[in-house]
Motif scaffolding. Structure first.
Motif: not given
Lengths: 412, 160
Positions: A38, A91, A134, A138, A149-151, A153-154, A156-157, A170-171
């Motif tokens: 991981p 990325l 990202i 990570t 992480f959760l903030y 990614f929010r 990044r959307e 999207r990418m």
């Protein structure tokens, strides 16, 4: 089930040149980390020689994501090979297109309209923020800060929604094309980018409130993975990893391309060269990117977004039904492609990870004879063994996060 | 008035063992934390705030294959990675499922060359293929839900 894909056996004899004599005598332990781990940010494999939990040697084993992109590009026309470039550093897809198009444009001597140049800059900087998000998500997850992480990614959307708005993907956007852009941005683009400009400074403050003075985070990052400026330059390290050690080397300032010289921005540097310094540099870079986007958006010129050279750029869809010549150009471009004069050329951009360069060799035909990518992650990864010696495994995890490698970029 | 209704009045639900087992399997299907390439980023996005796969009992990504039920092959599989992938699959405990996420894992995608395995079904049995390069997080969730439907219909002896 018998399978042709059996894992190869590796004996100590085969790897004895990589480890110290103590490992051969059985005093130290050899540990395999990855490729499914991981904290290795993809499929990086590390061979670790450990004395207790202290790392004595660290040998990266790359190639688990080798995709043959360079070879595949040789079998496609210049227009079609661009699709491959997205998937290098996944990325920084816009930045990859950017470098490739700059190289092709220089070879065929085509001018890019100012509006296209400005939109390229805006998108590349948005992508830089997304990539840093990202990294933030990570790498802080690696040092056990889950909520970041959760903030991240929010947020990044929000940026991915803008990329989707302009390109439909999207990418893998392939929005920047040789000679300009695929098409002009839609009218909603301005509002969407202004929304980012208004909301992001507060959001970056939020991340800083979570990490910058957090004693647990400081314990894991301060003084860890030190690299001096000389070492970094000798290893060919670029990007934020280099700037964390002192030098203010940034291609956007030192070798401006696509109108970066018009924008007023700083190149953040730190002198410590540890994991925390790289963290500070990247956080500041996100703020500088916002500054560039704001300036570019405020003086976004009107006009075409594609060169008028019909031998390079496909004609607009509306002309194909009415003009025979346009139909022929369209057909020729998407079947044969365009010929590129014989010669070779190197073009580079500042990707979120460092100097992303592409070398193209042309034999005069419509397909590249050789394409080589100088990818920043590879050089940054090479410096990893020097940074990790004498530290603990837990520090290694923090260091891998801080050099921000993307395995697609390393292995190509 | 059958026995089901009578028991339901007493607060007891009757069902077959097969559907109870199938239901249980889908409600805590832990995927393996195993990202390969671009699709892994979208897989992370599917786990994160906006899409939130924990709604399906899948918030726990397990880095250890011994503790996971589902392998999401997220990205291109190179020839060097293939033995590792097979090894990981062999280490997973039964019953186990595989989702090939994205074009590269399904069929090689745009990479028709020497380095990339042309579809991960050359190595491991695949239950669900998800198209897209990379698939959107919604597509991944759609694929997971299709897999859930499939698992709920399984007979116990099919899995054993």
């Amino acid at each position: 089930m018998a399978t042709p894909y059996a894992l190869p056996e590796v004996t100590l004899d085969q790897i004895k040149h990589l480890v110290s004599q103590r490992a051969l005598d059985g005093e130290t332990v050899l540990l395999n980390m990855g490729p499914q781990h991981p904290s290795t940010h993809g499929v990086l494999r590390l061979l670790l020689e450990l004395d207790g939990e202290t790392i004595i040697t660290c040998v990266p084993d790359v190639g688990f994501l080798h995709t043959g992109i360079e070879k595949n590009m040789e079998s496609k026309t210049y227009l079609k090979a661009e699709v491959m470039t997205d998937r290098l550093d996944y990325l920084n897809t816009v930045g990859n297109n950017f470098a490739y198009c700059l190289a092709v444009e220089k070879m065929i001597n085509v001018d890019v309209p100012p509006r296209a140049q400005a939109i390229r800059v805006i998108l590349a900087e948005l992508q830089r923020i997304a990539s840093h998000l990202i990294w933030l998500a990570t790498s802080s997850l690696d040092v056990a800060a889950m909520s970041v992480f959760l903030y991240a990614f929010r947020e990044r959307e929000i940026i991915l929604d803008i990329l989707e708005l302009v390109s439909g993907q999207r990418m893998m956007t392939t929005y920047i094309r040789p000679g300009g852009l695929w098409r002009d941005v839609p009218v909603e683009f301005d509002d969407a980018v202004r929304n980012v400009l208004n909301t992001f400074p507060k959001r970056i403050d939020e991340y800083e409130a979570l990490l910058t003075k957090n004693p647990l985070f400081l314990d894991r990052t301060l003084g860890i993975g030190k690299m001096t400026a000389e070492e970094a330059i000798q290893w060919g390290v670029t990007g934020s990893t280099l700037r964390g050690s002192g030098p203010d080397w940034d291609l956007r300032k030192k070798r401006p391309y696509s109108g970066y010289e018009q924008y007023d921005f700083e190149v953040p540097t730190e002198t410590e060269g540890d994991v925390y310094a790289r963290y500070l540099v990247r956080i500041k870079e996100m703020r500088e990117s916002l500054k560039i986007i704001e300036q570019a958006l405020n003086k976004l010129p009107l006009g075409p977004v594609r060169s008028n050279d019909r031998k390079i750029v496909p004609p607009p869809r509306s002309e194909i039904g009415t003009s025979m010549e346009s139909l022929i150009h369209h057909f020729k471009l998407w079947t044969d492609g365009f010929d590129v004069p014989k010669g070779s050329l190197y073009a580079a951009v500042e990707s979120p990870r460092g100097e992303l360069g592409v070398f193209i060799e042309s034999d005069g035909g419509p397909k590249p004879y050789r394409v080589h990518w100088r990818t920043p992650s590879y050089n940054n990864l090479e410096a990893l063994p020097d940074m990790t010696e004498g530290l603990l495994i837990a520090d290694l995890v923090a260091i891998i996060g801080s050099i921000d490698i993307v395995l697609g970029d390393v292995d190509r | 008035m059958g026995v089901e209704e009578k028991l339901a009045d007493m607060g007891v639900v009757t069902t077959t063992l097969e559907s109870a087992v199938g239901w249980g399997r889908t409600r805590a299907m832990w995927p393996m934390l195993f990202g390969l390439a671009c699709c892994a980023i979208e897989m992370m996005a599917a786990q994160a705030s906006d899409y939130d796969m924990s709604r399906f009992g899948m918030e726990l990504m397990r880095p250890s294959p011994r503790q996971s039920d589902l392998m999401i092959v997220a990205g291109r599989v190179s020839r060097k990675m293939a033995p590792v992938l097979r090894h990981l699959y062999d280490q997973m405990a039964e019953p186990k499922w595989v989702i090939a996420m994205g074009d590269c894992a399904s069929c090689g995608g745009v990479f028709n060359n020497y380095a990339v395995v042309q579809g991960v079904d050359e190595i491991v049995p695949v239950d669900i293929y998800i198209s897209g390069c990379p698939p959107r997080p919604e597509a991944l969730i759609g694929g997971v839900m299709a897999l859930h439907e499939k698992v709920e219909k399984l007979k116990i002896r099919d899995v054993l």
